[in-house]
Design an enzyme around this catalytic site. Structure first.
Site, PDB file in Angstrom:
ATOM      1  N   GLU A   1       1.163   3.487 -12.581  1.00  0.00           N
ATOM      2  CA  GLU A   1      -0.256   3.695 -12.167  1.00  0.00           C
ATOM      3  C   GLU A   1      -0.654   5.013 -12.827  1.00  0.00           C
ATOM      4  OE1 GLU A   1      -0.124   3.451  -8.009  1.00  0.00           O
ATOM      5  OE2 GLU A   1      -0.648   5.590  -7.874  1.00  0.00           O
TER       6      GLU A   1
ATOM      7  N   HIS B   1      -5.187   2.855  -5.471  1.00  0.00           N
ATOM      8  CA  HIS B   1      -4.438   3.750  -4.689  1.00  0.00           C
ATOM      9  C   HIS B   1      -5.391   4.449  -3.799  1.00  0.00           C
ATOM     10  CE1 HIS B   1      -0.391   6.339  -4.321  1.00  0.00           C
ATOM     11  NE2 HIS B   1      -1.013   6.285  -3.239  1.00  0.00           N
TER      12      HIS B   1
ATOM     13  N   THR C   1       0.722  -1.265   0.011  1.00  0.00           N
ATOM     14  CA  THR C   1      -0.014  -0.112   0.031  1.00  0.00           C
ATOM     15  C   THR C   1       0.905   1.091   0.030  1.00  0.00           C
ATOM     16  OG1 THR C   1      -0.010   0.057   2.466  1.00  0.00           O
ATOM     17  CG2 THR C   1      -1.805  -0.982   1.304  1.00  0.00           C
ATOM     18  N   SER C   2       2.354   1.111  -0.371  1.00  0.00           N
ATOM     19  CA  SER C   2       3.116   2.308  -0.252  1.00  0.00           C
ATOM     20  C   SER C   2       3.091   2.853  -1.553  1.00  0.00           C
ATOM     21  CB  SER C   2       4.247   1.796   0.377  1.00  0.00           C
ATOM     22  OG  SER C   2       4.281   2.094   1.721  1.00  0.00           O
ATOM     23  N   ARG C   3       4.003   2.302  -2.442  1.00  0.00           N
ATOM     24  CA  ARG C   3       4.357   2.955  -3.821  1.00  0.00           C
ATOM     25  C   ARG C   3       4.610   1.798  -4.680  1.00  0.00           C
ATOM     26  NH1 ARG C   3       2.273   6.891  -1.992  1.00  0.00           N
ATOM     27  NH2 ARG C   3       2.919   8.970  -2.014  1.00  0.00           N
TER      28      ARG C   3
HETATM   29  P1  NAD Z   1       6.721   7.435   7.518  1.00  0.00           P
HETATM   30  O1  NAD Z   1       7.645   8.388   7.191  1.00  0.00           O
HETATM   31  O2  NAD Z   1       6.043   7.659   8.965  1.00  0.00           O
HETATM   32  O3  NAD Z   1       7.528   6.152   7.929  1.00  0.00           O
HETATM   33  C1  NAD Z   1       8.301   5.424   6.862  1.00  0.00           C
HETATM   34  C2  NAD Z   1       9.225   4.596   7.606  1.00  0.00           C
HETATM   35  O4  NAD Z   1      10.047   4.095   6.284  1.00  0.00           O
HETATM   36  C3  NAD Z   1      10.202   5.439   8.312  1.00  0.00           C
HETATM   37  O5  NAD Z   1      10.215   4.651   9.757  1.00  0.00           O
HETATM   38  C4  NAD Z   1      11.567   5.212   7.723  1.00  0.00           C
HETATM   39  O6  NAD Z   1      12.854   4.887   8.558  1.00  0.00           O
HETATM   40  C5  NAD Z   1      11.486   4.023   6.937  1.00  0.00           C
HETATM   41  N1  NAD Z   1      12.391   3.487   5.728  1.00  0.00           N
HETATM   42  C6  NAD Z   1      12.983   4.552   5.028  1.00  0.00           C
HETATM   43  N2  NAD Z   1      13.937   4.162   4.184  1.00  0.00           N
HETATM   44  C7  NAD Z   1      13.768   2.729   4.370  1.00  0.00           C
HETATM   45  C8  NAD Z   1      14.075   1.469   3.773  1.00  0.00           C
HETATM   46  N3  NAD Z   1      15.237   1.541   2.860  1.00  0.00           N
HETATM   47  N4  NAD Z   1      13.546   0.353   4.047  1.00  0.00           N
HETATM   48  C9  NAD Z   1      12.567   0.027   5.111  1.00  0.00           C
HETATM   49  N5  NAD Z   1      11.989   1.208   5.840  1.00  0.00           N
HETATM   50  C10 NAD Z   1      12.529   2.378   5.412  1.00  0.00           C
HETATM   51  O7  NAD Z   1       5.702   7.341   6.538  1.00  0.00           O
HETATM   52  P2  NAD Z   1       4.255   6.585   6.633  1.00  0.00           P
HETATM   53  O8  NAD Z   1       3.269   7.843   7.066  1.00  0.00           O
HETATM   54  O9  NAD Z   1       4.175   5.497   7.460  1.00  0.00           O
HETATM   55  O10 NAD Z   1       3.875   6.372   5.139  1.00  0.00           O
HETATM   56  C11 NAD Z   1       4.785   5.118   4.413  1.00  0.00           C
HETATM   57  C12 NAD Z   1       4.221   5.258   2.840  1.00  0.00           C
HETATM   58  O11 NAD Z   1       3.143   4.994   2.772  1.00  0.00           O
HETATM   59  C13 NAD Z   1       4.487   6.751   2.347  1.00  0.00           C
HETATM   60  O12 NAD Z   1       5.701   6.908   2.093  1.00  0.00           O
HETATM   61  C14 NAD Z   1       3.523   6.541   1.151  1.00  0.00           C
HETATM   62  O13 NAD Z   1       4.634   5.964   0.089  1.00  0.00           O
HETATM   63  C15 NAD Z   1       2.527   5.514   1.510  1.00  0.00           C
HETATM   64  N6  NAD Z   1       1.206   5.897   1.538  1.00  0.00           N
HETATM   65  C16 NAD Z   1       0.291   5.245   0.958  1.00  0.00           C
HETATM   66  C17 NAD Z   1      -1.039   5.731   0.908  1.00  0.00           C
HETATM   67  C18 NAD Z   1      -2.427   5.123   0.202  1.00  0.00           C
HETATM   68  O14 NAD Z   1      -3.110   5.589  -0.168  1.00  0.00           O
HETATM   69  N7  NAD Z   1      -2.022   3.663  -0.344  1.00  0.00           N
HETATM   70  C19 NAD Z   1      -1.361   6.900   1.618  1.00  0.00           C
HETATM   71  C20 NAD Z   1      -0.329   7.371   2.491  1.00  0.00           C
HETATM   72  C21 NAD Z   1       0.995   6.947   2.494  1.00  0.00           C
END
Ligand code: NAD
Length: 331
Positions: A260, A292, A229-231
């Site tokens: 996408e 998404h 659900t990230s990217r």
């Molecule tokens: P956040 O910044 O709170 O957390 C991200 C975490 O990833 C941090 O703890 C960071 O240290 C870690 N990280 C950085 N580099 C890394 C690596 N190489 N390997 C593993 N972990 C690593 O962000 P969040 O609010 O938890 O959001 C995470 C992601 O979710 C966002 O970057 C975005 O891409 C995605 N997102 C998706 C939706 C959706 O609708 N599907 C909505 C919001 C966010």
């Protein structure tokens, strides 16, 4: 303050319009995405407001700087779609919504896992047709199984709480481990090797691009569940399809997809789909693709509108820009 609002959907207007009046900000809604072709629409505006599949590259940023645009407002937490260094060079602050509802995304990730595990999406269509056979729908107990969480930030932590509620053991990988969390941190290779369920919650960076690819899929257990659900770019789609063809996965849930842009959020039901990988993914019975929408709850969209307009107001009134993206931040 006049804001060019790209990629407008009906729900954006519902949440943004009333609040914009409170802040005295004039929003001009454009349905088109922000790209090289549509960037001229930014002329005459003080700021641009964009979403996840819009982009601003260096050339576009130079051009909005010439138009006198003073800020870029992201309706998202991630900022991998904007050239932050180019914006800084032009003194254009890029403001984001760092946190709106991590629970919304984590709950959605769990919904995807439950769906692909217990096949409720297929059961729904089968019973609507009065086909009451349950053949092919056998799932697995999550209780007692091991979940691997990649990225333990806000959404990762919300997901960990949910997974623990299901009685799962948690393995985690994050280059910045959080000692306050009651989880076993290990190297990402170990997470891939030991987890029954892998869920991705890290941002898209040069280090995380294609974190799931042939080599890492090879490490995974057979019959693993994978949720993203990230990217989209976290997964190399060609390799995912290869893994699916080799029956590596019990289930895959992807809310995001490498290609996408231009497809997700659009109604393409009357078009010929040229993207062969996307078309192929749709043919696997154990794959769920959604558009998404992990963020898409009333609470989250309200929070996105509120913080985006607060960011605009701060630019407008020369206040401190608390949500500005700094060039050295990871997306
Ligand atoms: P956040 O910044 O709170 O957390 C991200 C975490 O990833 C941090 O703890 C960071 O240290 C870690 N990280 C950085 N580099 C890394 C690596 N190489 N390997 C593993 N972990 C690593 O962000 P969040 O609010 O938890 O959001 C995470 C992601 O979710 C966002 O970057 C975005 O891409 C995605 N997102 C998706 C939706 C959706 O609708 N599907 C909505 C919001 C966010």
């Amino acid at each position: 303050m006049r804001v060019a609002f790209y990629s407008t959907k009906p729900y954006d207007k519902i949440y943004f319009e009333p609040l914009s009046h409170e802040y005295g900000i004039e929003l001009h809604f454009f349905e088109v995405p922000c790209n090289e072709e549509t960037i001229p629409l930014a002329a005459g505006h003080d700021a641009l407001c964009i979403f996840v599949n819009d982009y601003l590259n260096e050339r576009m940023i130079n051009s909005i700087a010439e138009m006198g645009v003073r800020a870029v407002l992201l309706r998202s937490a991630g900022f991998n779609n904007v050239d932050i260094k180019a914006a800084a060079k032009n003194n254009i602050p890029v403001l984001r919504v760092p946190s709106y509802s991590p629970e919304a995304v984590a709950e959605y990730a769990m919904a995807m896992l439950l769906t692909v595990n217990r096949q409720t999406h297929r059961a729904y269509t089968r019973t609507r047709d009065f086909n009451m056979s349950i053949n092919g729908f056998m799932g697995t107990d999550l209780h007692g199984k091991t979940a691997g969480v990649i990225g333990t930030g806000k959404i990762g932590q919300a997901m960990i709480n949910i997974l623990k509620g299901f009685g799962m053991e948690i393995l985690a990988y994050d280059p910045y481990p959080n000692s306050a969390l009651d989880v076993e941190y290990c190297e990402k290779e170990q997470v891939f090797e030991r987890a029954d369920v892998i869920t991705l919650h890290c941002p898209l960076t040069p280090e995380t691009k294609h974190i799931v690819q042939a080599k890492t899929i090879e490490l995974m257990k057979n019959d693993v569940y994978l949720i993203n659900t990230s990217r989209g770019d976290l997964i190399r789609t060609d390799d995912l399809i290869e893994g699916l063809l080799h029956k590596k996965f019990a289930g895959v849930g992807i809310d995001v997809y490498e290609e996408e842009g231009g497809v997700f959020y659009e109604d393409c039901s009357n078009e010929i789909i040229a993207d062969e990988n996307l078309a192929r993914l749709m043919t696997f019975p154990n794959v769920l693709v959604t558009s998404h929408m992990g963020f898409f709850t009333r609470e989250a969209v309200h929070a996105i509108a509120d913080v985006t307009l607060k960011n605009a107001d701060a630019v407008n009134r020369g206040l401190e820009l608390v949500n500005v993206v700094k060039p050295d931040m990871s997306c």
